[in-house]
Design an enzyme around this catalytic site. Structure first.
Site, PDB file in Angstrom:
ATOM      1  N   PRO A  55       0.824  -1.206   0.000  1.00  0.00           N
ATOM      2  CA  PRO A  55       0.000   0.000   0.000  1.00  0.00           C
ATOM      3  C   PRO A  55       0.860   1.259   0.000  1.00  0.00           C
ATOM      4  O   PRO A  55       1.778   1.392   0.787  1.00  0.00           O
ATOM      5  CB  PRO A  55      -0.781  -0.103   1.319  1.00  0.00           C
ATOM      6  CG  PRO A  55      -0.605  -1.494   1.803  1.00  0.00           C
ATOM      7  CD  PRO A  55       0.676  -1.997   1.219  1.00  0.00           C
ATOM      8  N   GLU A  56       0.563   2.154  -0.920  1.00  0.00           N
ATOM      9  CA  GLU A  56       1.260   3.433  -0.982  1.00  0.00           C
ATOM     10  C   GLU A  56       0.306   4.518  -0.506  1.00  0.00           C
ATOM     11  O   GLU A  56      -0.837   4.238  -0.171  1.00  0.00           O
ATOM     12  CB  GLU A  56       1.718   3.700  -2.423  1.00  0.00           C
ATOM     13  CG  GLU A  56       2.721   2.689  -2.968  1.00  0.00           C
ATOM     14  CD  GLU A  56       4.119   2.900  -2.417  1.00  0.00           C
ATOM     15  OE1 GLU A  56       4.347   3.871  -1.671  1.00  0.00           O
ATOM     16  OE2 GLU A  56       4.997   2.073  -2.732  1.00  0.00           O
ATOM     17  N   ARG A 112       1.587 -10.535   6.122  1.00  0.00           N
ATOM     18  CA  ARG A 112       3.021 -10.517   6.424  1.00  0.00           C
ATOM     19  C   ARG A 112       3.341  -9.861   7.771  1.00  0.00           C
ATOM     20  O   ARG A 112       4.480  -9.888   8.213  1.00  0.00           O
ATOM     21  CB  ARG A 112       3.779  -9.825   5.283  1.00  0.00           C
ATOM     22  CG  ARG A 112       3.651 -10.631   3.975  1.00  0.00           C
ATOM     23  CD  ARG A 112       4.416 -10.012   2.849  1.00  0.00           C
ATOM     24  NE  ARG A 112       5.856 -10.002   3.087  1.00  0.00           N
ATOM     25  CZ  ARG A 112       6.745  -9.446   2.272  1.00  0.00           C
ATOM     26  NH1 ARG A 112       6.327  -8.846   1.165  1.00  0.00           N
ATOM     27  NH2 ARG A 112       8.021  -9.473   2.554  1.00  0.00           N
ATOM     28  N   ARG A 153      22.198  19.034  -1.658  1.00  0.00           N
ATOM     29  CA  ARG A 153      21.997  17.586  -1.756  1.00  0.00           C
ATOM     30  C   ARG A 153      22.630  17.057  -3.039  1.00  0.00           C
ATOM     31  O   ARG A 153      22.193  17.382  -4.131  1.00  0.00           O
ATOM     32  CB  ARG A 153      20.506  17.241  -1.746  1.00  0.00           C
ATOM     33  CG  ARG A 153      19.737  17.822  -0.585  1.00  0.00           C
ATOM     34  CD  ARG A 153      20.023  17.062   0.688  1.00  0.00           C
ATOM     35  NE  ARG A 153      19.254  17.633   1.794  1.00  0.00           N
ATOM     36  CZ  ARG A 153      18.187  17.057   2.333  1.00  0.00           C
ATOM     37  NH1 ARG A 153      17.778  15.886   1.906  1.00  0.00           N
ATOM     38  NH2 ARG A 153      17.549  17.639   3.325  1.00  0.00           N
TER      39      ARG A 153
END
Ligand SMILES: [Zn+2]
Length: 279
Positions: free
Chosen positions: A8-9, A116, A158
């Site tokens: 699931p996102e 899971r 970055r």
């Protein structure tokens, strides 16, 4: 086609939240029925019982956490790798991997299933934003503050690649691998480009693409969750999968220019791009 993960996102979590909200908000929690405490972190039943006999004032989301807010504090749920939640009649017997139920005063139950067991159900107290699991999180991509200027300012020192940068939850939450690949294609940015080597205009475009792809996925009912408990979006899920531009399409032609889409591994994740459209 590459393998589409079931994990699931953000869109699936937001679709879950929206589906749960009308059933749960304004009702009180009658009791918790916990059959399995061994999730990613052991369920602390004693603490979570504080939501019993309390009215649920709202159900919100932070990153991929669902927050059940009551007058005595907040309980927080994460779907992990394989979790899902559904609304059931209280007499429907649990199936395998149905680890806990939240019984509501309207005689419905919210049931959590997770084969899971990487999901979690934790007590987050009265100031959930300070909980250790969410206090470090970056901006919500669908909120107003998430704009190109924000990404541009943060990116200045970055040296990491842009894909890892936008997948970093301390920068912005919920940009999973599929969405990162798609947003970079839509904004024409090469996934290996260094974050500090991208201008403000391109970041504005990227922020816009991230918002639009997540919004579209939420409207379609989520991309990835095949055994999703709320089935109203199911047919559209398939549609959205087919509409992915680069993810899982290595060896196929780019829909925009015809160049063969490439797959590389970047920061350990499958990365798909068009070398002509993305610079
Ligand atoms: Zn192309």
């Amino acid at each position: 086609m590459g393998t589409i993960t079931n994990m699931p996102e953000l869109p699936e979590v937001e679709v879950t939240r929206r589906a749960l909200a009308p059933h749960i908000e304004g009702n009180s929690v009658e009791k918790l029925d916990i059959r399995e405490t061994r999730l990613r972190w052991p369920i602390k039943i004693g603490l979570l019982r504080r939501i019993e006999h309390k009215t649920v004032t709202s159900i919100t989301r932070r990153g991929k956490y669902i927050l059940i807010n009551t007058s005595s504090g907040t309980a927080m749920i994460h779907l992990g790798m394989s979790g899902s939640m559904g609304i059931f009649d209280q007499f429907v017997p649990p199936k395998k991997h149905d680890h806990f139920d939240i019984h509501l005063s309207n005689k419905k139950i919210i049931r959590f299933n997770d084969p899971r067991r990487f999901g979690c159900f934790v007590w987050a107290g009265k100031q959930p934003e300070k909980h250790k699991l969410i206090c470090h999180l970056g901006l919500e991509p669908l909120e107003k503050d998430f704009r190109g200027e924000y990404l541009y300012q943060l990116s200045k020192h970055r040296k990491t690649n842009i894909k890892a940068f936008i997948m970093n939850a301390r920068v912005v939450v919920g940009v999973g691998n599929i969405y990162a690949n798609e947003a970079l294609f839509l904004s024409g940015i090469h996934p290996k480009r260094r974050a500090n080597n991208i201008g403000q205009k391109r970041y504005q475009n990227l922020a816009h693409c991230i918002k639009s792809i997540l919004t579209k996925s939420i409207e379609m009912g989520g991309t990835t969750l095949r055994n999703f408990s709320f089935t109203y979006g199911k047919e559209k899920i398939g549609y959205f999968k087919q509409s992915l531009f680069v993810y899982g399409r290595d060896g196929e032609e780019c829909g925009s220019c015809g160049t063969v889409i490439r797959r590389i591994v970047l920061s350990g994740r499958g990365t798909f791009y068009c070398r002509k459209c993305q610079q």
